[in-house]
Design an enzyme around this catalytic site. Structure first.
Site, PDB file in Angstrom:
ATOM      1  N   GLN A   1      -7.012   5.717  -4.499  1.00 54.12           N
ATOM      2  CA  GLN A   1      -6.911   7.210  -4.496  1.00 54.12           C
ATOM      3  C   GLN A   1      -8.395   7.659  -4.969  1.00 54.12           C
ATOM      4  OE1 GLN A   1      -4.310   9.216  -3.494  1.00 54.12           O
ATOM      5  NE2 GLN A   1      -3.427   7.092  -2.777  1.00 54.12           N
ATOM      6  N   SER A   2      -9.165   7.746  -3.873  1.00 50.67           N
ATOM      7  CA  SER A   2     -10.822   7.979  -4.241  1.00 50.67           C
ATOM      8  C   SER A   2     -10.860   9.548  -4.084  1.00 50.67           C
ATOM      9  CB  SER A   2     -11.574   7.515  -3.036  1.00 50.67           C
ATOM     10  OG  SER A   2     -11.509   8.118  -1.840  1.00 50.67           O
TER      11      SER A   2
ATOM     12  N   ASP B   1       0.862  -1.081   0.017  1.00 54.98           N
ATOM     13  CA  ASP B   1       0.001   0.095   0.148  1.00 54.98           C
ATOM     14  C   ASP B   1       0.941   1.133   0.083  1.00 54.98           C
ATOM     15  OD1 ASP B   1      -2.464   1.527   0.316  1.00 54.98           O
ATOM     16  OD2 ASP B   1      -1.380   1.799   2.699  1.00 54.98           O
TER      17      ASP B   1
ATOM     18  N   ASP C   1      -0.285   5.196   1.123  1.00 56.65           N
ATOM     19  CA  ASP C   1      -0.444   6.064   2.066  1.00 56.65           C
ATOM     20  C   ASP C   1      -0.576   5.506   3.420  1.00 56.65           C
ATOM     21  OD1 ASP C   1      -0.711   7.471  -0.349  1.00 56.65           O
ATOM     22  OD2 ASP C   1      -2.256   8.614   0.125  1.00 56.65           O
TER      23      ASP C   1
ATOM     24  N   LYS D   1      -9.625  -1.640  -3.236  1.00 57.01           N
ATOM     25  CA  LYS D   1      -9.572  -2.267  -2.095  1.00 57.01           C
ATOM     26  C   LYS D   1     -10.558  -1.931  -1.077  1.00 57.01           C
ATOM     27  CE  LYS D   1      -5.358  -0.642  -1.471  1.00 57.01           C
ATOM     28  NZ  LYS D   1      -3.921  -0.368  -0.950  1.00 57.01           N
TER      29      LYS D   1
ATOM     30  N   CYS E   1      -6.329   2.731  -7.972  1.00 54.29           N
ATOM     31  CA  CYS E   1      -7.955   2.933  -8.278  1.00 54.29           C
ATOM     32  C   CYS E   1      -8.302   4.123  -7.879  1.00 54.29           C
ATOM     33  CB  CYS E   1      -8.458   1.922  -7.258  1.00 54.29           C
ATOM     34  SG  CYS E   1     -10.137   2.104  -7.207  1.00 54.29           S
TER      35      CYS E   1
END
Length: 221
Positions: free
Chosen positions: A88-89, A43, A45, A137, A125
């Site tokens: 990264q929404s 992952d 961040d 995820k 994403c």
């Protein structure tokens, strides 16, 4: 030199339902070699850089956590692929432009490269949770997509992350998960206990400890 992911990422805008996957231009492994070479999915961040409460949006937020570069270099030297997979929404929520998100991610990759870490691939994403994509995820879509492109063997791979979503994605893909207590790790450990998953995951202090746990059994074989 900074990676220019605008030219090298393969994928679609946040309105689509596919992850964007970048394969390192220096990756030369054959299908047979890459499949036999174990992989550590990381992952981003909260795991290799600081987790931001309101998203990572600036280049000055991309510094590597202490010890991360040395730990990941040791994975490379021990014969492991290193792959980054990140939700990264902020892109899908229209908080962060796609261009800016790629610039930030490029800086992370450049920081790793400057420290001698070879990342064979990374996946982003860009979707908000409401978009119900297959790659965000805790779904395993990003892991499957990278594995397909590089012909990786997930059964001999690990996932390192600071969130329950990382662990759930790993378990769904048949990857051995490790939760680190950096970033959101301390609070996410409670989520795993509530979900009854704490016995299926190794929980360690940070990436340094995670890498040690991965490499030491290999050296003893």
């Amino acid at each position: 030199m900074m990676f220019d992911l605008r030219k090298t990422l393969k994928g679609s805008p946040a309105s689509d339902v596919s992850p964007c996957v970048h394969i390192s231009p220096t990756y030369t492994g054959s299908s047979i070699e890459s499949r036999n070479m174990p992989t550590v999915f990381c992952d981003r961040d909260g795991t290799i850089i600081e987790n931001q409460t309101s998203y990572t949006t600036r280049l000055d937020q991309t510094g590597l956590l202490p010890g991360v570069a040395k730990a990941l270099r040791s994975l490379n030297l021990a014969g492991w692929n290193v792959v980054l997979v990140t939700n990264q929404s902020a892109i899908g929520r229209n908080i962060l432009s796609w261009e800016r998100a790629l610039s930030v991610h490029s800086r992370v990759l450049s920081n790793l490269k400057a420290e001698g870490v070879h990342v064979v691939a990374s996946a982003i994403c860009p979707h908000a949770p409401s978009m119900n994509c297959w790659c965000r995820k805790p779904k395993p879509g990003m892991l499957y997509e990278v594995a397909k492109k590089l012909n990786l063997n997930l059964e001999v791979s690990y996932m390192i992350g600071d969130a329950a979503e990382d662990i759930q994605a790993a378990l769904a893909a048949g990857i051995r998960p490790i939760l680190v207590k950096t970033g959101r790790g301390h609070s996410e450990e409670k989520k795993l206990k509530v979900a009854g998953l704490e016995t299926q995951v190794a929980i360690v202090q940070d990436v340094i400890a995670a890498v040690s746990q991965i490499i030491m059994p290999e050296r003893s074989n």
